[in-house]
Write a protein that holds these residues in place. Sequence first.
Motif, short mmCIF file in Angstrom:
data_model
loop_
_atom_site.label_atom_id
_atom_site.label_comp_id
_atom_site.label_asym_id
_atom_site.label_seq_id
_atom_site.Cartn_x
_atom_site.Cartn_y
_atom_site.Cartn_z
N LYS A 1 -54.38 -6.20 -36.51
CA LYS A 1 -55.21 -7.39 -36.26
C LYS A 1 -56.13 -7.71 -37.43
N PRO A 2 -56.88 -6.70 -37.97
CA PRO A 2 -57.71 -6.99 -39.15
C PRO A 2 -56.88 -7.50 -40.32
N MET A 3 -55.70 -6.89 -40.55
CA MET A 3 -54.86 -7.33 -41.66
C MET A 3 -54.39 -8.75 -41.43
N GLY A 4 -54.10 -9.09 -40.16
CA GLY A 4 -53.70 -10.45 -39.86
C GLY A 4 -54.79 -11.45 -40.16
N LYS A 5 -56.03 -11.08 -39.85
CA LYS A 5 -57.16 -11.95 -40.15
C LYS A 5 -57.34 -12.12 -41.65
N LEU A 6 -57.19 -11.02 -42.38
CA LEU A 6 -57.33 -11.09 -43.83
C LEU A 6 -56.27 -12.00 -44.44
N ALA A 7 -55.04 -11.86 -43.93
CA ALA A 7 -53.95 -12.70 -44.44
C ALA A 7 -54.22 -14.17 -44.14
#
Length: 205
Positions: free
Chosen positions: A5-11
């Motif tokens: 989820k955090p990586m998705g937000k960063l992307a």
Amino acid sequence: MTDQKPMGKLAARAATKGAKREAKKRELAASAIEALKRYGYANTTLRDIAAQSELSLGMLHYYFENKEQLLIYCVRLYKEAFAADIGARIAGLETRESLFQAFAEGLAASIVEDAETHRLWYDIRNQALFDPVFQPVVAEIEASLMELVARIAGDGTDTLPVPVLYGAVDGVFRHLLERQLVDEPRSVQDLSEEFRSLLALTSKA
């Protein structure tokens, strides 16, 4: 799983930032091209572009390292729009006559409406003979233009080979563009007839 989820937000944030940056570059290019097409490559500096476009020199340098990068970006954007317009005009047409007519009208309209911008394209194409920095974008743009000509040529059984046909169309376009800029401007209808005559001559049928 917890990192997804955090990586998705960063992307997503990175994508949004990239989209905003691209939108800003397009906005700057739209302003800068007015100065570039008026004075040409050799007679224009980034400082001139900034002054003519009411943009800050720092803003231009932030998005474009130098004049060459800005010019390449501007010409690529314009030629993409030009190719898209011609492509839309001939989309779905099947008869040789209708293709020739739509293609000729598109070329003629572009000369009347955007002569100075096309002049900038020929400027950068000439510069590519001397400066390798322009050669990749010129090759890229010419490939896209040749694809349009290939659609006009069809299977090639009764027309000139695509590279020859492209050269013929480009040569006439360049000549008519110069006359439009230097002599008394002609109408879309008049220029369209010139292109239709050329296309008719290139057909072997």
